[in-house]
Design a protein around this motif. Structure first.
Motif, PDB file in Angstrom:
ATOM      1  N   ARG A 161      31.333  54.455  86.955  1.00 25.32           N
ATOM      2  CA  ARG A 161      31.960  53.133  86.902  1.00 25.32           C
ATOM      3  C   ARG A 161      30.909  52.074  87.196  1.00 25.32           C
ATOM      4  NH1 ARG A 161      37.751  52.058  89.422  1.00 25.32           N
ATOM      5  NH2 ARG A 161      38.176  50.148  88.242  1.00 25.32           N
ATOM      6  N   CYS A 162      30.918  51.029  86.401  1.00 29.39           N
ATOM      7  CA  CYS A 162      29.897  49.990  86.551  1.00 29.39           C
ATOM      8  C   CYS A 162      30.316  48.975  87.610  1.00 29.39           C
ATOM      9  CB  CYS A 162      29.664  49.280  85.215  1.00 29.39           C
ATOM     10  SG  CYS A 162      28.334  48.082  85.316  1.00 29.39           S
ATOM     11  N   GLU A 163      29.364  48.656  88.483  1.00 31.10           N
ATOM     12  CA  GLU A 163      29.670  47.669  89.527  1.00 31.10           C
ATOM     13  C   GLU A 163      29.183  46.288  89.121  1.00 31.10           C
ATOM     14  OE1 GLU A 163      27.752  49.514  92.877  1.00 31.10           O
ATOM     15  OE2 GLU A 163      29.707  50.248  93.591  1.00 31.10           O
ATOM     16  N   HIS A 164      28.469  46.238  88.002  1.00 32.31           N
ATOM     17  CA  HIS A 164      27.873  44.958  87.599  1.00 32.31           C
ATOM     18  C   HIS A 164      28.745  44.221  86.596  1.00 32.31           C
ATOM     19  CE1 HIS A 164      24.271  46.506  89.535  1.00 32.31           C
ATOM     20  NE2 HIS A 164      24.517  47.642  88.885  1.00 32.31           N
ATOM     21  N   CYS A 165      29.415  44.980  85.757  1.00 28.06           N
ATOM     22  CA  CYS A 165      30.168  44.341  84.673  1.00 28.06           C
ATOM     23  C   CYS A 165      31.545  43.901  85.156  1.00 28.06           C
ATOM     24  CB  CYS A 165      30.344  45.299  83.499  1.00 28.06           C
ATOM     25  SG  CYS A 165      28.855  45.512  82.553  1.00 28.06           S
ATOM     26  N   ASP A 166      32.028  42.921  84.448  1.00 30.54           N
ATOM     27  CA  ASP A 166      33.356  42.393  84.686  1.00 30.54           C
ATOM     28  C   ASP A 166      34.392  43.504  84.497  1.00 30.54           C
ATOM     29  OD1 ASP A 166      35.034  40.342  85.297  1.00 30.54           O
ATOM     30  OD2 ASP A 166      35.371  39.810  83.179  1.00 30.54           O
ATOM     31  N   ALA A 215      24.465  55.720  82.345  1.00 24.89           N
ATOM     32  CA  ALA A 215      24.213  54.289  82.133  1.00 24.89           C
ATOM     33  C   ALA A 215      25.484  53.635  81.611  1.00 24.89           C
ATOM     34  CB  ALA A 215      23.077  54.111  81.141  1.00 24.89           C
ATOM     35  N   CYS A 216      25.768  52.464  82.098  1.00 25.64           N
ATOM     36  CA  CYS A 216      26.967  51.732  81.657  1.00 25.64           C
ATOM     37  C   CYS A 216      26.878  51.458  80.161  1.00 25.64           C
ATOM     38  CB  CYS A 216      27.060  50.415  82.418  1.00 25.64           C
ATOM     39  SG  CYS A 216      28.273  49.273  81.741  1.00 25.64           S
ATOM     40  N   HIS A 217      27.958  51.725  79.449  1.00 27.57           N
ATOM     41  CA  HIS A 217      27.902  51.547  77.985  1.00 27.57           C
ATOM     42  C   HIS A 217      27.812  50.073  77.615  1.00 27.57           C
ATOM     43  CE1 HIS A 217      32.287  51.125  78.664  1.00 27.57           C
ATOM     44  NE2 HIS A 217      32.218  50.299  77.640  1.00 27.57           N
ATOM     45  N   ARG A 218      28.143  49.212  78.589  1.00 24.85           N
ATOM     46  CA  ARG A 218      28.118  47.795  78.258  1.00 24.85           C
ATOM     47  C   ARG A 218      26.777  47.143  78.637  1.00 24.85           C
ATOM     48  NH1 ARG A 218      32.957  44.268  80.505  1.00 24.85           N
ATOM     49  NH2 ARG A 218      34.269  45.879  79.581  1.00 24.85           N
ATOM     50  N   CYS A 219      26.368  47.321  79.895  1.00 19.91           N
ATOM     51  CA  CYS A 219      25.148  46.621  80.339  1.00 19.91           C
ATOM     52  C   CYS A 219      23.931  47.543  80.436  1.00 19.91           C
ATOM     53  CB  CYS A 219      25.393  45.932  81.674  1.00 19.91           C
ATOM     54  SG  CYS A 219      25.575  47.106  83.036  1.00 19.91           S
ATOM     55  N   GLY A 220      24.151  48.850  80.398  1.00 19.58           N
ATOM     56  CA  GLY A 220      23.026  49.774  80.443  1.00 19.58           C
ATOM     57  C   GLY A 220      22.519  50.066  81.854  1.00 19.58           C
TER      58      GLY A 220
HETATM   59 ZN    ZN Z   1      27.851  47.489  83.146  1.00 16.01          ZN
END
Ligand code: ZN
Length: 427
Positions: free
Chosen positions: A84-89, A45-50
């Motif tokens: 790697r998150c595809e949603h976060c900036d 899970a992305c540490h920023r957005c989950g």
């Molecule tokens: Zn994210």
């Protein structure tokens, strides 16, 4: 040596670590079991957005110390995958952390608990020796896992609030005030405070959440007015203040010791060396205990008591007073009996208790509150013995937060960190 580094077969179930499989296991040259594992969990899970991430290489390889296997130091080698998150900036990456370790930790959770368990009734230096881990690292772990002050959410009810002091160094006026709670024989540590000033004690009492204050059934302390007044002022007069029965006993046995010293000094100067020597068995009995004598001891005491009627009378009076405390009187009856005892002492030839009688008369109310529900503060005393042991053991702990943590660990550590369910009674 060569055969030692052959592959071992260790089933993954033995590790107690979830979401991994063992890729290789070896016994190293220095007799460590090295287990290389890999994650079987795909989600990161992305540490920023989950939100779930896409696989993106690997993080830094980790070497985590785990519980020993058959007494051998065991190391888990593990390279966590990264996503790697595809949603976060800016598409941040996240390294997977599995449930059995913390990010950047050098030990698995299970091993951390093993270390804390080893520290119960022990010392940092001792655990350092046994586990080969620097004391500073262990203290760091204690800081991570053990609160350094009470968590009021974990205290359902305070019950008997005990307050007492200990001196950190022998002979120094360097006091710590220890505040405890006792409910159904379960003791909890509430606070370790530096010093014993009334204002500070009041500060702590006031910090107890109002709801929890209502669960205090009595305050038990010694005859130090700072403690008594702090309790009266914060809890008003609704909560009875009980003077620790054992502190009272300490006072009058102190009077006996003084008298004994005086009388023996007198006898030593009056008697021949031989006659004085013949009193040694009797003296030994009085030094050993002040109240309970068997028939043989009674006989041995006779020659000494014959030579000192004040000693004889004083020991008899002390026995009488202890007898009053031992009987299951109600408070009014106890007040009456103790008042009579005071009269008896005043009419006797014994002056050794004069100072004590003043104290007894002044604090008769809190002293006889003991008889309301016989809050034996023996627990405070027993606990103090425990503290003395902690103090001796942890000589050099002058950080009161560390002191709190270690008392907490001694009281709760077995329950929290011991996993063997078949043993349930640790007290
Ligand atoms: Zn994210």
């Amino acid at each position: 040596m060569e055969q030692l580094s052959k592959d071992l077969v260790i089933p993954v179930e033995l590790l107690g670590l979830s979401d991994v499989e063992i890729t290789s296991s070896k016994l190293s040259r220095n007799d460590e079991i090295i287990l290389c594992v890999k994650s079987t969990k795909s989600e990161i899970a992305c540490h920023r957005c989950g939100k779930p991430t896409r696989p993106h290489g690997k993080g830094q390889p980790l070497r985590l110390r785990h519980l020993p296997i058959l007494g051998k130091r065991t190391i888990i080698v593990f390279t966590p995958p990264r996503g790697r998150c595809e949603h976060c900036d800016k598409n941040p990456t996240t390294t997977q952390t599995l449930s059995w370790h913390d990010r950047n930790a050098h030990h698995t959770h299970a091993y951390e608990e093993h270390l804390l368990f080893s520290l119960v009734h022990s010392t940092l230096a001792d655990v350092e020796m046994k586990e080969g881990i620097h004391a500073g690292v262990i203290q760091h772990l204690v800081d991570k896992r053990i609160n350094n002050q009470v968590d009021w959410k974990s205290i359902q009810s305070i019950g008997l609030l005990g307050i007492d002091e200990i001196s950190l160094k022998k002979g120094y006026q360097d006091y710590l005030t220890i505040v405890t709670s006792k409910v159904n024989n379960k003791l909890s540590i509430l606070s370790v405070l530096r010093g014993r000033e009334k204002s500070m004690i009041k500060g702590f009492f006031s910090s107890i959440p109002k709801k929890k204050q209502k669960t205090i059934t009595a305050v038990c302390c010694d005859l130090y007015v700072g403690y008594m007044n702090a309790a009266k002022e914060v809890f008003s007069y609704e909560v009875p203040i009980v003077t620790d029965r054992f502190h009272v006993a300490k006072l009058y046995s102190g009077c006996l010791v003084e008298l004994r010293k005086r009388e023996l000094k007198r006898l030593r100067s009056e008697l021949s060396t031989e006659d004085y020597q013949s009193l040694k068995p009797a003296i030994r009995i009085l030094v050993k205990c002040q109240e309970l004598y068997n028939e043989k001891e009674k006989k041995q005491l006779q020659p000494l008591f014959k030579l000192s009627s004040s000693l004889k009378a004083a020991y008899r009076l002390a026995r009488q007073l202890t007898g009053i405390f031992n009987r299951k009187h109600r408070k009014p009856k106890a007040v009456k009996e103790i008042t009579q005892w005071i009269d008896g002492v005043s009419q006797s030839e014994v002056t050794a208790f004069d100072g004590f009688i003043n104290t007894l008369s002044t604090h008769l109310d809190t002293i006889t509150n003991y008889f309301i529900s016989r809050h034996s503060s023996g627990f405070v005393e027993g606990f103090n013995n425990k503290l003395k042991v902690i103090k001796r053991r942890c000589y050099g702990i002058y950080n009161i937060k560390h002191f709190f943590q270690r008392i907490f660990l001694d009281l709760e550590g077995y329950r929290l960190f011991y996993k063997n369910q078949s043993i349930t009674n640790f007290s």
